[in-house]
Design an enzyme around this catalytic site. Sequence first.
Site, PDB file in Angstrom:
ATOM      1  CE1 TYR A 217     -17.776  -3.176 -25.822  1.00 20.36           C
ATOM      2  CE2 TYR A 217     -16.542  -3.766 -24.407  1.00 20.36           C
ATOM      3  CZ  TYR A 217     -17.645  -3.246 -24.320  1.00 20.36           C
ATOM      4  OH  TYR A 217     -18.478  -3.715 -23.625  1.00 20.36           O
TER       5      TYR A 217
ATOM      6  CE1 TYR B  82     -13.485 -13.915 -18.426  1.00 20.90           C
ATOM      7  CE2 TYR B  82     -13.435 -11.317 -18.219  1.00 20.90           C
ATOM      8  CZ  TYR B  82     -13.567 -12.846 -19.060  1.00 20.90           C
ATOM      9  OH  TYR B  82     -12.610 -12.346 -20.231  1.00 20.90           O
TER      10      TYR B  82
END
Length: 153
Positions: free
Chosen positions: A130, A27
């Site tokens: 986040y 990824y």
Amino acid sequence: MEEILIRPATIDDTPAMWHLIHELAVYERAPHELVLTQEQLALDFEDGHYFAFLAISGGKLLGMALGYYMYSTWKGLSVYLEDLIVSEAHRRQGIGAKLFDQVVAYAREKKAGKLVWQVLDWNTPAMEFYKKYNAEFAEEWITCKLTSSQLNA
């Protein structure tokens, strides 16, 4: 989907953890940089070099958070979150939040002075995730490193 269980990793989990790490390397566009073997991951677990929390459902590993202790000369004992990985097929189901919440709880339990991690600058989904936690993005710091080939030269 069955209930998702968040639990600490055991030595028996390390093969499945390695496969998830490999998925992350793909990824992140860097599978060629993954030199860690399943055997070394298991040895490092046995030696206590890291801790990990796993997200399990139906006996299958869906995600993990892997971290270790670090020490800050300003904050004292701290926790470094090396990787928060959710298998691509299971993203956007709240698994990452459950794992991250577990790491935050662990850092609090250990009375850590801070919890630190890094995000690739192109990983917008992670940055947005986040931001929901009011994370500080320390843009003034530049990451430096020496790789094993440089250390062994």
